[in-house]
Design a protein around this motif. Structure first.
Motif, PDB file in Angstrom:
ATOM      1  N   THR A 135      16.920  19.905 -27.732  1.00 12.68           N
ATOM      2  CA  THR A 135      15.753  19.316 -27.073  1.00 12.68           C
ATOM      3  C   THR A 135      15.279  20.199 -25.911  1.00 12.68           C
ATOM      4  OG1 THR A 135      17.197  17.931 -25.698  1.00 12.68           O
ATOM      5  CG2 THR A 135      16.298  16.936 -27.705  1.00 12.68           C
ATOM      6  N   PHE A 136      16.207  20.889 -25.252  1.00 11.81           N
ATOM      7  CA  PHE A 136      15.816  21.801 -24.172  1.00 11.81           C
ATOM      8  C   PHE A 136      15.021  22.981 -24.733  1.00 11.81           C
ATOM      9  CE2 PHE A 136      16.704  25.606 -21.582  1.00 11.81           C
ATOM     10  CZ  PHE A 136      16.112  25.195 -20.392  1.00 11.81           C
ATOM     11  N   VAL A 137      15.453  23.516 -25.866  1.00 17.84           N
ATOM     12  CA  VAL A 137      14.718  24.609 -26.507  1.00 17.84           C
ATOM     13  C   VAL A 137      13.313  24.142 -26.892  1.00 17.84           C
ATOM     14  CG1 VAL A 137      14.618  26.108 -28.538  1.00 17.84           C
ATOM     15  CG2 VAL A 137      16.778  25.798 -27.330  1.00 17.84           C
ATOM     16  N   LEU A 138      13.227  22.932 -27.449  1.00 18.20           N
ATOM     17  CA  LEU A 138      11.912  22.383 -27.801  1.00 18.20           C
ATOM     18  C   LEU A 138      11.054  22.187 -26.554  1.00 18.20           C
ATOM     19  CD1 LEU A 138      12.960  19.733 -30.485  1.00 18.20           C
ATOM     20  CD2 LEU A 138      11.860  21.956 -30.881  1.00 18.20           C
ATOM     21  N   LEU A 139      11.718  21.778 -25.448  1.00 18.08           N
ATOM     22  CA  LEU A 139      11.006  21.625 -24.186  1.00 18.08           C
ATOM     23  C   LEU A 139      10.407  22.952 -23.735  1.00 18.08           C
ATOM     24  CD1 LEU A 139      10.204  20.171 -21.557  1.00 18.08           C
ATOM     25  CD2 LEU A 139      12.540  20.555 -20.733  1.00 18.08           C
ATOM     26  N   CYS A 140      11.172  24.023 -23.857  1.00 13.41           N
ATOM     27  CA  CYS A 140      10.656  25.351 -23.508  1.00 13.41           C
ATOM     28  C   CYS A 140       9.462  25.711 -24.382  1.00 13.41           C
ATOM     29  CB  CYS A 140      11.762  26.404 -23.662  1.00 13.41           C
ATOM     30  SG  CYS A 140      13.112  26.228 -22.471  1.00 13.41           S
ATOM     31  N   TYR A 146       1.744  24.696 -23.398  1.00 11.67           N
ATOM     32  CA  TYR A 146       0.892  24.229 -22.313  1.00 11.67           C
ATOM     33  C   TYR A 146       0.404  25.395 -21.448  1.00 11.67           C
ATOM     34  CZ  TYR A 146      -0.549  21.913 -18.006  1.00 11.67           C
ATOM     35  OH  TYR A 146      -1.264  21.503 -16.915  1.00 11.67           O
ATOM     36  N   ILE A 147       1.281  26.363 -21.219  1.00 18.31           N
ATOM     37  CA  ILE A 147       0.937  27.465 -20.315  1.00 18.31           C
ATOM     38  C   ILE A 147       0.042  28.507 -20.982  1.00 18.31           C
ATOM     39  CG2 ILE A 147       1.898  29.396 -18.980  1.00 18.31           C
ATOM     40  CD1 ILE A 147       4.375  27.636 -18.518  1.00 18.31           C
ATOM     41  N   VAL A 152      -7.420  23.092 -25.850  1.00 15.82           N
ATOM     42  CA  VAL A 152      -7.165  21.926 -25.007  1.00 15.82           C
ATOM     43  C   VAL A 152      -6.244  20.925 -25.695  1.00 15.82           C
ATOM     44  CG1 VAL A 152      -8.236  19.965 -23.824  1.00 15.82           C
ATOM     45  CG2 VAL A 152      -9.354  22.200 -23.801  1.00 15.82           C
ATOM     46  N   THR A 153      -6.489  20.689 -26.984  1.00 16.99           N
ATOM     47  CA  THR A 153      -5.676  19.716 -27.733  1.00 16.99           C
ATOM     48  C   THR A 153      -4.215  20.157 -27.789  1.00 16.99           C
ATOM     49  OG1 THR A 153      -7.580  19.136 -29.097  1.00 16.99           O
ATOM     50  CG2 THR A 153      -5.407  18.515 -29.926  1.00 16.99           C
ATOM     51  N   VAL A 154      -4.009  21.444 -28.035  1.00 12.06           N
ATOM     52  CA  VAL A 154      -2.641  21.982 -28.093  1.00 12.06           C
ATOM     53  C   VAL A 154      -1.976  21.886 -26.724  1.00 12.06           C
ATOM     54  CG1 VAL A 154      -1.255  24.055 -28.488  1.00 12.06           C
ATOM     55  CG2 VAL A 154      -3.149  23.499 -30.023  1.00 12.06           C
ATOM     56  N   ARG A 155      -2.748  22.157 -25.669  1.00 16.30           N
ATOM     57  CA  ARG A 155      -2.183  22.072 -24.319  1.00 16.30           C
ATOM     58  C   ARG A 155      -1.783  20.635 -23.977  1.00 16.30           C
ATOM     59  NH1 ARG A 155      -5.170  24.621 -19.539  1.00 16.30           N
ATOM     60  NH2 ARG A 155      -3.035  24.567 -18.719  1.00 16.30           N
ATOM     61  N   GLY A 161       4.198  16.138 -24.900  1.00 18.03           N
ATOM     62  CA  GLY A 161       5.437  16.346 -25.637  1.00 18.03           C
ATOM     63  C   GLY A 161       6.546  16.843 -24.727  1.00 18.03           C
ATOM     64  N   GLY A 162       6.159  17.700 -23.762  1.00 15.00           N
ATOM     65  CA  GLY A 162       7.140  18.200 -22.805  1.00 15.00           C
ATOM     66  C   GLY A 162       7.694  17.104 -21.923  1.00 15.00           C
ATOM     67  N   MET A 163       6.827  16.162 -21.514  1.00 12.32           N
ATOM     68  CA  MET A 163       7.295  15.049 -20.684  1.00 12.32           C
ATOM     69  C   MET A 163       8.348  14.221 -21.434  1.00 12.32           C
ATOM     70  SD  MET A 163       5.866  15.284 -17.730  1.00 12.32           S
ATOM     71  CE  MET A 163       6.128  17.046 -17.987  1.00 12.32           C
TER      72      MET A 163
END
Length: 258
Positions: A135-140, A146-147, A152-155, A161-163
């Motif tokens: 889940t941490f890898v997915l978070l990255c 986002y970065i 816009v939709t992907v961001r 999703g990151g939250m």
């Protein structure tokens, strides 16, 4: 010289593995032939040689139950689940034996606590640690979307999703730590005496005092202990709780820590 040492180490290790395997095979054979007392002895020897092993604890529980050692069967199943909380057979057999105890266990925990317990039991500590890593890898990955994404939709997907992944990663780390701590947690014990008495003070109760009887197989939580070297009955007493109830005292010699 180094190769010779490595070769000798390999021989010693191979011999030890074969000896443990032989003990397990002999124990399985004794169990199949209904020589349950001998099976108990051999499984215990295998545990001394092999260390903690969920499958051996499970087989030891089965042999103890067949031999009529109910408390020792409960103890073995509990130890199997400490090593591997996801051992379904050990869980099923423990539930079966508990249903036949004179003092049937009750679950007074809240719904959230029971749900958390179910999650912790789903996998071993290593399993939850790897889940937290994934889940941490997915978070990255979500953070990278986002970065670096210009869409816009992907961001938005990366942000929200990151939250969610932040919460999941933190929770899975907590679960992994909880599961790991339980492996070496010896604060719970099983009543191994045919029966014992809960008393309000750490000494043999008088006839006029109110006591609560407990029977073999009951699980208790040890919250304190006291030495009583002058007590002819028991040199140590445990202050215990059952299902989160108020603490009471019992003889340390009447229980065995999981």
């Amino acid at each position: 010289m180094k190769l010779r040492i490595l070769f000798l180490m390999a021989i010693v290790l191979g011999t030890a593995v074969r000896a443990i395997a032989a003990l397990t095979v002999d124990a399985d054979s004794a169990y199949t032939q209904e020589r349950y007392t001998e099976a108990v002895r051999l499984y215990n020897e295998a545990l001394k040689e092999n260390g903690r092993n969920a499958d051996i604890y499970y087989n030891l529980g089965n042999a103890n139950y067949r031999a009529g050692h109910v408390a020792q069967a409960v103890l073995a199943y509990e130890r199997a689940l400490r090593v591997n909380p996801a051992h379904a057979d050990a869980r099923a057999n423990l539930d079966f034996v508990n249903s036949r105890l004179e003092d049937k266990p009750e679950d007074n925990n809240s719904l959230l606590t029971r749900a958390h317990e179910g999650v912790v039991r789903a996998m071993s500590a290593n399993g939850w640690a790897w889940t937290a890593f994934v889940t941490f890898v997915l978070l990255c990955g979500a953070a990278a979307l986002y970065i670096f994404s210009s869409n816009v939709t992907v961001r938005k997907a990366g942000f929200f999703g990151g939250m969610i992944l932040v919460v999941l990663t933190i929770y899975f780390i907590v679960v992994a730590a909880d599961a790991s701590a339980r492996v070496d947690d010896h604060s719970e014990a099983i009543v191994t005496a045919p029966s014992t008495l809960l008393n309000s003070v750490p000494r043999q109760p008088k006839q006029t005092e109110k006591v609560v009887p407990l029977h073999e197989g009951t699980k208790v939580e040890i919250i304190d202990s006291v030495s009583t070297p002058d007590d002819p009955v028991s040199p140590r007493w445990y202050n215990v709780r059952i299902n989160g109830s108020t603490g009471a005292w019992l003889r340390a010699t009447d229980v065995e820590r999981i």
